[in-house]
Design a protein around this motif. Structure first.
Motif, PDB file in Angstrom:
ATOM      1  N   TYR A   1       0.810  -1.204   0.000  1.00 36.69           N
ATOM      2  CA  TYR A   1       0.000   0.000   0.000  1.00 36.69           C
ATOM      3  C   TYR A   1       0.847   1.260   0.000  1.00 36.69           C
ATOM      4  N   HIS A   2       0.233   2.311  -0.514  1.00 41.69           N
ATOM      5  CA  HIS A   2       0.843   3.640  -0.580  1.00 41.69           C
ATOM      6  C   HIS A   2       0.046   4.570   0.322  1.00 41.69           C
ATOM      7  N   TRP A   3       0.736   5.290   1.214  1.00 45.93           N
ATOM      8  CA  TRP A   3       0.088   6.284   2.064  1.00 45.93           C
ATOM      9  C   TRP A   3       0.050   7.582   1.255  1.00 45.93           C
ATOM     10  N   GLY A   4      -1.148   7.958   0.828  1.00 44.83           N
ATOM     11  CA  GLY A   4      -1.312   9.135  -0.005  1.00 44.83           C
ATOM     12  C   GLY A   4      -1.135  10.444   0.746  1.00 44.83           C
ATOM     13  N   THR A   5      -0.512  11.418   0.081  1.00 50.25           N
ATOM     14  CA  THR A   5      -0.321  12.758   0.634  1.00 50.25           C
ATOM     15  C   THR A   5      -0.745  13.785  -0.420  1.00 50.25           C
ATOM     16  N   HIS A   6      -0.517  15.041  -0.117  1.00 44.34           N
ATOM     17  CA  HIS A   6      -0.884  16.123  -1.037  1.00 44.34           C
ATOM     18  C   HIS A   6       0.182  16.369  -2.108  1.00 44.34           C
ATOM     19  N   ALA A   7       1.227  15.556  -2.138  1.00 44.38           N
ATOM     20  CA  ALA A   7       2.292  15.709  -3.142  1.00 44.38           C
ATOM     21  C   ALA A   7       1.750  15.447  -4.544  1.00 44.38           C
ATOM     22  N   ASP A   8       2.532  15.817  -5.548  1.00 49.50           N
ATOM     23  CA  ASP A   8       2.184  15.587  -6.938  1.00 49.50           C
ATOM     24  C   ASP A   8       1.801  14.119  -7.152  1.00 49.50           C
ATOM     25  N   VAL A   9       0.634  13.893  -7.733  1.00 51.67           N
ATOM     26  CA  VAL A   9       0.105  12.529  -7.867  1.00 51.67           C
ATOM     27  C   VAL A   9       0.987  11.660  -8.759  1.00 51.67           C
ATOM     28  N   GLN A  10       1.443  12.187  -9.885  1.00 49.91           N
ATOM     29  CA  GLN A  10       2.276  11.361 -10.775  1.00 49.91           C
ATOM     30  C   GLN A  10       3.558  10.934 -10.077  1.00 49.91           C
ATOM     31  N   LYS A  11       4.131  11.814  -9.282  1.00 56.05           N
ATOM     32  CA  LYS A  11       5.339  11.454  -8.530  1.00 56.05           C
ATOM     33  C   LYS A  11       5.024  10.394  -7.477  1.00 56.05           C
ATOM     34  N   GLN A  12       3.831  10.458  -6.886  1.00 54.01           N
ATOM     35  CA  GLN A  12       3.432   9.425  -5.926  1.00 54.01           C
ATOM     36  C   GLN A  12       3.253   8.080  -6.622  1.00 54.01           C
ATOM     37  N   ILE A  13       2.627   8.088  -7.780  1.00 57.50           N
ATOM     38  CA  ILE A  13       2.447   6.853  -8.558  1.00 57.50           C
ATOM     39  C   ILE A  13       3.803   6.252  -8.914  1.00 57.50           C
ATOM     40  N   ASP A  14       4.701   7.094  -9.426  1.00 54.52           N
ATOM     41  CA  ASP A  14       6.023   6.614  -9.824  1.00 54.52           C
ATOM     42  C   ASP A  14       6.782   6.029  -8.633  1.00 54.52           C
ATOM     43  N   ASN A  15       6.753   6.713  -7.509  1.00 50.57           N
ATOM     44  CA  ASN A  15       7.426   6.242  -6.296  1.00 50.57           C
ATOM     45  C   ASN A  15       6.852   4.889  -5.864  1.00 50.57           C
ATOM     46  N   PHE A  16       5.538   4.810  -5.823  1.00 51.22           N
ATOM     47  CA  PHE A  16       4.885   3.585  -5.382  1.00 51.22           C
ATOM     48  C   PHE A  16       5.203   2.400  -6.292  1.00 51.22           C
ATOM     49  N   LEU A  17       5.037   2.571  -7.585  1.00 50.41           N
ATOM     50  CA  LEU A  17       5.248   1.444  -8.498  1.00 50.41           C
ATOM     51  C   LEU A  17       6.707   1.008  -8.552  1.00 50.41           C
ATOM     52  N   LEU A  18       7.624   1.942  -8.388  1.00 52.19           N
ATOM     53  CA  LEU A  18       9.042   1.592  -8.358  1.00 52.19           C
ATOM     54  C   LEU A  18       9.367   0.727  -7.135  1.00 52.19           C
ATOM     55  N   ILE A  19       8.898   1.141  -5.979  1.00 49.71           N
ATOM     56  CA  ILE A  19       9.236   0.436  -4.750  1.00 49.71           C
ATOM     57  C   ILE A  19       8.361  -0.811  -4.554  1.00 49.71           C
ATOM     58  N   ALA A  20       7.071  -0.697  -4.805  1.00 48.06           N
ATOM     59  CA  ALA A  20       6.173  -1.852  -4.619  1.00 48.06           C
ATOM     60  C   ALA A  20       6.472  -2.950  -5.621  1.00 48.06           C
ATOM     61  N   ASP A  21       6.836  -2.573  -6.842  1.00 41.73           N
ATOM     62  CA  ASP A  21       7.158  -3.533  -7.894  1.00 41.73           C
ATOM     63  C   ASP A  21       6.137  -4.674  -7.931  1.00 41.73           C
ATOM     64  N   PRO A  22       4.860  -4.314  -8.100  1.00 37.97           N
ATOM     65  CA  PRO A  22       3.818  -5.336  -7.989  1.00 37.97           C
ATOM     66  C   PRO A  22       3.802  -6.313  -9.161  1.00 37.97           C
ATOM     67  N   ASP A  23       3.640  -7.593  -8.822  1.00 43.59           N
ATOM     68  CA  ASP A  23       3.405  -8.587  -9.861  1.00 43.59           C
ATOM     69  C   ASP A  23       1.906  -8.885  -9.863  1.00 43.59           C
ATOM     70  N   GLU A  24       1.495  -9.853 -10.646  1.00 44.37           N
ATOM     71  CA  GLU A  24       0.056 -10.140 -10.765  1.00 44.37           C
ATOM     72  C   GLU A  24      -0.548 -10.689  -9.482  1.00 44.37           C
ATOM     73  N   ASP A  25       0.271 -11.159  -8.561  1.00 41.57           N
ATOM     74  CA  ASP A  25      -0.237 -11.698  -7.302  1.00 41.57           C
ATOM     75  C   ASP A  25      -0.196 -10.699  -6.148  1.00 41.57           C
ATOM     76  N   THR A  26       0.325  -9.505  -6.396  1.00 43.44           N
ATOM     77  CA  THR A  26       0.423  -8.496  -5.348  1.00 43.44           C
ATOM     78  C   THR A  26      -0.843  -7.665  -5.291  1.00 43.44           C
ATOM     79  N   LEU A  27      -1.504  -7.678  -4.153  1.00 44.14           N
ATOM     80  CA  LEU A  27      -2.621  -6.772  -3.944  1.00 44.14           C
ATOM     81  C   LEU A  27      -2.032  -5.371  -3.845  1.00 44.14           C
ATOM     82  N   VAL A  28      -2.606  -4.416  -4.545  1.00 45.68           N
ATOM     83  CA  VAL A  28      -2.107  -3.048  -4.593  1.00 45.68           C
ATOM     84  C   VAL A  28      -3.180  -2.133  -4.025  1.00 45.68           C
ATOM     85  N   ALA A  29      -2.777  -1.222  -3.118  1.00 43.64           N
ATOM     86  CA  ALA A  29      -3.772  -0.384  -2.451  1.00 43.64           C
ATOM     87  C   ALA A  29      -3.280   1.034  -2.208  1.00 43.64           C
TER      88      ALA A  29
END
Length: 186
Positions: free
Chosen positions: A63-91
């Motif tokens: 999961y990603h703890w959302g803040t008021h920061a730029d949304v695209q930067k939050q998405i990029d940060n999350f997907l880079l670190i979470a590195d979700p595969d098809e079995d990873t629940l993403v939230a």
């Protein structure tokens, strides 16, 4: 009061964990772990715990703890670190953050942006904030999002296995753990 069985726990770097194997043996099915916060925050225990959780045969979520920061930067940060595969629940964890609150519009953009990148809808993980933010408005976008909510901090697990999640992710999950493995991202 009916006692609930712990099935899914929410963890972050500050939670102690002695054994994921023991958690699995006790009936826990999965872990949803904080991966990131905002545009740059990263949970330093995410990657090592992912390997340990999976080695114990448990389901994994990020999961990603959302803040008021730029949304695209939050998405990029999350997907880079979470590195979700098809079995990873993403939230997205849409919670109160004093002075740095993610707005409802930002939550919508984050969920939509992540869905576009991974090809499935992320879970909206929220308590009262989503309800309070929507008020009486019926919103088709948020109404169509899978939802998980924290039920309580279990005294038996407090500090040891994190927040207890309601099993409302993609419907009721009351069947055997093996049944959930066959579902992509739970």
């Amino acid at each position: 009061m009916t006692e609930r069985t712990v099935r899914v726990v929410d963890l972050y770097h500050g939670d102690r964990v002695s054994s994921f194997a023991k958690a699995a043996a006790a009936g826990v099915w999965g872990v949803i772990h904080k991966a990131t916060t905002g545009a740059t925050g990263r949970d330093e225990k995410y990657a090592t715990r992912r390997a340990r959780v999976r080695a114990a045969g448990l389901l994994w979520g990020a999961y990603h703890w959302g803040t008021h920061a730029d949304v695209q930067k939050q998405i990029d940060n999350f997907l880079l670190i979470a590195d979700p595969d098809e079995d990873t629940l993403v939230a997205l964890d849409f919670e109160e953050t004093a002075g740095n609150q993610m707005t409802l519009a930002q939550a919508r953009d984050f969920l939509g942006g992540v869905a576009e990148k991974i090809g499935r809808k992320p879970v909206l993980y929220s308590g009262h904030l989503i309800k309070d933010s929507l008020g009486g408005t019926v919103d088709p976008f948020f109404g169509g999002q899978p939802l998980a909510r924290a039920v309580r901090r279990d005294a038996r697990c407090s500090g040891e296995l994190g927040d207890i999640l309601a099993l409302a992710v993609h419907g009721q999950h009351e069947g055997p753990r093996a049944e959930h493995r066959s579902r992509s991202a739970w």
